[in-house]
Design an enzyme around this catalytic site. Structure first.
Site, PDB file in Angstrom:
ATOM      1  N   ASP A  14       0.867  -1.180  -0.048  1.00 26.27           N
ATOM      2  CA  ASP A  14       0.045   0.077   0.037  1.00 26.27           C
ATOM      3  C   ASP A  14       0.760   1.151  -0.011  1.00 26.27           C
ATOM      4  O   ASP A  14       2.158   1.262   0.108  1.00 26.27           O
ATOM      5  CB  ASP A  14      -0.938  -0.112   1.016  1.00 26.27           C
ATOM      6  CG  ASP A  14      -0.308  -0.390   2.587  1.00 26.27           C
ATOM      7  OD1 ASP A  14       1.080  -0.347   2.615  1.00 26.27           O
ATOM      8  OD2 ASP A  14      -0.823  -0.549   3.609  1.00 26.27           O
ATOM      9  N   ASN A  42      -7.802  -2.444  14.168  1.00 23.76           N
ATOM     10  CA  ASN A  42      -8.999  -2.896  13.682  1.00 23.76           C
ATOM     11  C   ASN A  42      -9.095  -4.116  12.647  1.00 23.76           C
ATOM     12  O   ASN A  42     -10.265  -4.251  12.101  1.00 23.76           O
ATOM     13  CB  ASN A  42      -9.699  -1.580  13.037  1.00 23.76           C
ATOM     14  CG  ASN A  42      -8.936  -1.093  11.672  1.00 23.76           C
ATOM     15  OD1 ASN A  42      -8.200  -1.719  11.237  1.00 23.76           O
ATOM     16  ND2 ASN A  42      -9.429  -0.076  11.154  1.00 23.76           N
ATOM     17  N   HIS A  48      -7.343  -4.361   9.869  1.00 25.10           N
ATOM     18  CA  HIS A  48      -6.836  -4.132   8.616  1.00 25.10           C
ATOM     19  C   HIS A  48      -5.595  -4.789   8.351  1.00 25.10           C
ATOM     20  O   HIS A  48      -4.554  -5.162   8.838  1.00 25.10           O
ATOM     21  CB  HIS A  48      -7.087  -2.886   8.100  1.00 25.10           C
ATOM     22  CG  HIS A  48      -5.812  -1.834   8.896  1.00 25.10           C
ATOM     23  ND1 HIS A  48      -6.239  -0.614   9.131  1.00 25.10           N
ATOM     24  CD2 HIS A  48      -4.604  -2.012   8.640  1.00 25.10           C
ATOM     25  CE1 HIS A  48      -4.856  -0.061   9.637  1.00 25.10           C
ATOM     26  NE2 HIS A  48      -3.853  -0.888   9.182  1.00 25.10           N
ATOM     27  N   GLU A 103      -9.630  -1.763   5.100  1.00 17.88           N
ATOM     28  CA  GLU A 103      -9.995  -1.452   6.396  1.00 17.88           C
ATOM     29  C   GLU A 103     -11.438  -2.271   6.529  1.00 17.88           C
ATOM     30  O   GLU A 103     -12.003  -2.536   5.377  1.00 17.88           O
ATOM     31  CB  GLU A 103     -10.691  -0.125   6.193  1.00 17.88           C
ATOM     32  CG  GLU A 103      -9.444   1.002   6.364  1.00 17.88           C
ATOM     33  CD  GLU A 103      -8.922   1.323   7.534  1.00 17.88           C
ATOM     34  OE1 GLU A 103      -8.963   0.305   8.290  1.00 17.88           O
ATOM     35  OE2 GLU A 103      -8.433   2.281   7.892  1.00 17.88           O
TER      36      GLU A 103
END
Ligand code: GLP
Length: 242
Positions: free
Chosen positions: A68, A137, A139, A144
């Site tokens: 990313d 979370n 990811h 996400e």
């Protein structure tokens, strides 16, 4: 099935994970590595650089694709993932940087950049080993929590929790980019082997959820349980809720 390697702390996690990557590039000199950023793999990259300096590792035929990149950060920005990869690994080893790929964060044409990067990944002939960290979370890359698993490289709006978590690297929260380009879940799952790292207490709840909760896109990392060859290297704190 996720194989779990338990380590006593961050340093041991880094060494054990580096050994797995070292074995990969020793057995297959022209491996394609899927690489990750974040604070978690920093120690692993340091171990790989040490291995290279000792003469044990050769990156000359290794190619890499990163997961990313933030949208809008220049390559010179010290929080861009381009900068991170050079700073932590590429400039210290004999990898051919013309064969190291990341999404181009400076290309503001999101659709064009995502399809270009998808083609880059496709042209590599498959990722041999994909390295991952995990967000608080759940990811992976910047996939996400959502109500579906995105297949290919796409542009994401970062969640408030990710922006807050990453604000520690920027002068202020306002400076954290709101968008990023990330490999999709389908591209990540296509890797032949996956190596995921986790360290510290803060990751314990999400590691428990990833390993024991339902597989669902609200916990993107849970999909890894459907991959044939995943190794989780995690320290005691990250595994403390299991
Ligand atoms: C970042 C990255 C992820 C990384 C995660 C956890 O935002 N995009 O690839 O795994 O967050 O980061 P850290 O390792 O610093 O906890």
């Amino acid at each position: 099935m996720i194989q779990i390697i338990r380590t006593k702390d961050y340093e041991e996690m880094s060494r054990k994970a580096a050994n797995i990557i070292a074995a990969q590039i020793t057995l297959k000199k022209n491996s394609v590595l899927g690489l990750a950023t974040g604070s978690t793999p920093v120690g692993l990259y340091r171990c790989l650089v040490e291995g290279y300096n000792k003469g044990d590792l050769d990156f000359s035929q290794v190619r890499s694709v990163n997961l990313d990149e933030y949208q809008g950060l220049s390559r010179e920005h010290d929080q861009s993932y381009f900068y991170f990869m050079n700073d932590n690994l590429f400039k210290h080893v004999n990898i051919d940087t013309a064969e190291t790929y990341l999404p181009d964060g400076t290309n503001m044409d999101a659709e064009g950049e995502c399809s270009r990067y998808h083609e880059v990944i496709a042209s590599m002939g498959g990722v041999d080993l994909q390295l991952l960290g995990i967000g608080n979370n759940g990811h992976i890359g910047f996939n996400e929590p959502d109500d579906y698993f995105p297949e290919n490289t796409h542009c994401v709006r970062l969640t408030d929790s990710t922006i807050q978590a990453n604000a520690r690297f920027f002068a202020s929260e306002a400076e954290v980019p709101r968008y990023a380009y990330t490999m999709g879940i389908g591209e990540i799952m296509a890797a032949r082997r996956i190596l995921i790292l986790a360290s510290g207490k803060a990751k314990a709840p999400i590691i428990k959820e990833m390993l024991t909760g339902p597989v669902r896109p609200q916990v993107p990392a849970s999909i890894l349980r459907f991959h044939k060859k995943v190794t989780l290297v995690a320290d005691e704190e990250a595994l403390s809720l299991l």
